[in-house]
Design an enzyme around this catalytic site. Structure first.
Site, PDB file in Angstrom:
ATOM      1  N   SER A  85      49.844 -21.350   4.381  1.00  0.00           N
ATOM      2  CA  SER A  85      50.023 -22.789   4.203  1.00  0.00           C
ATOM      3  C   SER A  85      51.478 -23.223   4.277  1.00  0.00           C
ATOM      4  CB  SER A  85      49.428 -23.230   2.865  1.00  0.00           C
ATOM      5  OG  SER A  85      50.044 -22.547   1.797  1.00  0.00           O
ATOM      6  N   THR A 187      51.758 -26.026  -0.717  1.00  0.00           N
ATOM      7  CA  THR A 187      53.154 -26.284  -0.380  1.00  0.00           C
ATOM      8  C   THR A 187      54.010 -25.409  -1.273  1.00  0.00           C
ATOM      9  OG1 THR A 187      52.618 -28.599   0.049  1.00  0.00           O
ATOM     10  CG2 THR A 187      54.917 -28.096  -0.428  1.00  0.00           C
ATOM     11  N   THR A 205      55.974 -27.080   4.065  1.00  0.00           N
ATOM     12  CA  THR A 205      54.537 -26.827   4.190  1.00  0.00           C
ATOM     13  C   THR A 205      54.108 -26.864   5.644  1.00  0.00           C
ATOM     14  OG1 THR A 205      52.364 -27.565   3.393  1.00  0.00           O
ATOM     15  CG2 THR A 205      53.917 -29.266   4.040  1.00  0.00           C
ATOM     16  N   ARG A 215      49.226 -35.800  11.543  1.00  0.00           N
ATOM     17  CA  ARG A 215      49.141 -36.122  10.113  1.00  0.00           C
ATOM     18  C   ARG A 215      50.358 -35.575   9.386  1.00  0.00           C
ATOM     19  NH1 ARG A 215      49.124 -32.998   5.059  1.00  0.00           N
ATOM     20  NH2 ARG A 215      48.123 -34.317   3.487  1.00  0.00           N
ATOM     21  N   THR A 238      52.746 -30.632  -5.194  1.00  0.00           N
ATOM     22  CA  THR A 238      51.892 -29.853  -4.311  1.00  0.00           C
ATOM     23  C   THR A 238      50.478 -30.397  -4.407  1.00  0.00           C
ATOM     24  OG1 THR A 238      51.170 -27.603  -3.740  1.00  0.00           O
ATOM     25  CG2 THR A 238      51.375 -28.110  -6.076  1.00  0.00           C
ATOM     26  N   GLY A 239      49.665 -30.108  -3.406  1.00  0.00           N
ATOM     27  CA  GLY A 239      48.287 -30.564  -3.427  1.00  0.00           C
ATOM     28  C   GLY A 239      48.000 -31.559  -2.336  1.00  0.00           C
TER      29      GLY A 239
END
Length: 330
Positions: A85, A187, A205, A215, A238-239
């Site tokens: 990731s 991330t 990320t 995106r 993060t997320g």
């Protein structure tokens, strides 16, 4: 390196955040934890942050600058093909293209960012070059790539075999449904306070796996995925990036610290804003994960997330350890 997906599967989802042994014996409410004035110190997201912190600490322990530390630190997962990731080895978008996002910010509010960057293994270093060598703060897409090449960065294929296999398997259904805490939207964000009392941060990320081409999430956006105010503190996230952008998350965390909240309370308040807006929009909170980490000028830190499963790494003079963050959805 331990695979984060395996680690999270074994994590106790209902447990209150608990520090590793160096904090054993403290009251439960302190376990999460609000550090008490350590300097230098570095924090980063997820379990790969432990190794990243190690690289950053080599700079910090020798009285180096926080900016150099965070760049060195996040380059570790960026360059690891097993980390799916971040950087080299990151999962591609739905067109099979690996696009990377990153930003960096120093103690003087200098900022640099790249988004939708292809073929360059270390986007964080390109972001720093944007900061130091251009009149701009963000370059994207082909423009970011051309700038990177002009600065001597090497163009290379970032799509590793394992990520390509997963993408081809995904194409059979082409169902896009990010899952909380699964390694498709993570991330590394890193924030540090050096021995001179200065703060800096970095965030990088490959974004959500199988996203639409073009995106961009929160990670390269100053004020969303990262923010540093050298008078107050720093935060990174993060997320699910869309949810962080919605509240300008990391700027919010720092401003809450400016108002007098501890790093822990500031992270909790930011998560509560996300929770409130998620409910207002009639979305299922169980489908969302966002985690914040924060560090203030005193070296105190905190972390909080929407649901269990998020962890963060801390490295200071007492050692390098991984901590499970406290969370809202219990």
């Amino acid at each position: 390196m331990t695979n984060r997906r395996d680690f999270l599967k074994t994590a106790a989802m209902a447990s209150v955040a608990a520090a590793l042994p160096s904090f054993t014996g403290k009251p439960e409410e302190e376990n999460n934890l609000e550090g008490k004035g350590n300097k230098p110190i570095v924090l980063s997201t997820w379990n790969f942050g432990v190794q990243a912190n190690g690289a950053a600490w080599e700079v910090l322990k020798n009285n180096g600058r926080a900016l150099d530390a965070v760049e060195a630190g996040v380059k570790i997962p960026e360059g690891d093909p097993k980390e799916r990731s971040v950087g080299y080895g990151g999962r591609p978008d739905r067109d099979g293209r690996v696009t990377l996002d990153a930003c960096i910010m120093d103690e003087y509010a200098n900022i640099g960012s790249v988004a939708c960057l292809e073929y360059i293994k270390h986007p964080i270093s390109v972001a720093r070059a944007v900061m130091e060598k251009t009149p701009h703060v963000m370059l994207v897409g082909d423009g970011a790539l051309q700038f990177a090449l002009s600065q001597g960065f090497v163009k290379e294929n970032l799509l590793v075999e394992e990520s390509e296999k997963e993408w081809k398997e995904w194409l059979k259904t082409s169902q896009y449904k990010p899952i909380a805490n699964i390694e498709n939207h993570d991330t590394i964000g890193m924030i540090a306070l050096d021995s001179h009392g200065n703060l800096s941060g970095a965030c990088t990320t490959s974004g959500m796996a199988f996203k639409m081409h073009g995106r961009v999430g929160d990670s390269p956006i100053i004020g969303a995925g990262l923010y540093v105010d050298n008078e107050i503190g720093a935060a990174t996230a993060t997320g699910h990036g869309e949810e962080v952008i919605r509240i300008a998350g990391c700027h919010l965390v720092v401003e809450l610290m400016r108002q007098g909240k501890s790093p822990q309370k500031a992270c909790e308040e930011a998560v509560s804003r996300i929770v409130k807006l998620t409910k207002l929009r009639n979305k299922n909170l169980k489908d969302i994960q966002v985690g914040f980490i924060a560090l203030n000028k005193k070296g105190e830190f905190g972390a909080y997330c929407v649901q269990g499963g998020f962890n963060f790494a801390v490295n200071d003079a007492s050692g390098n350890r991984l901590i499970d963050a406290d969370y809202f959805l219990k």
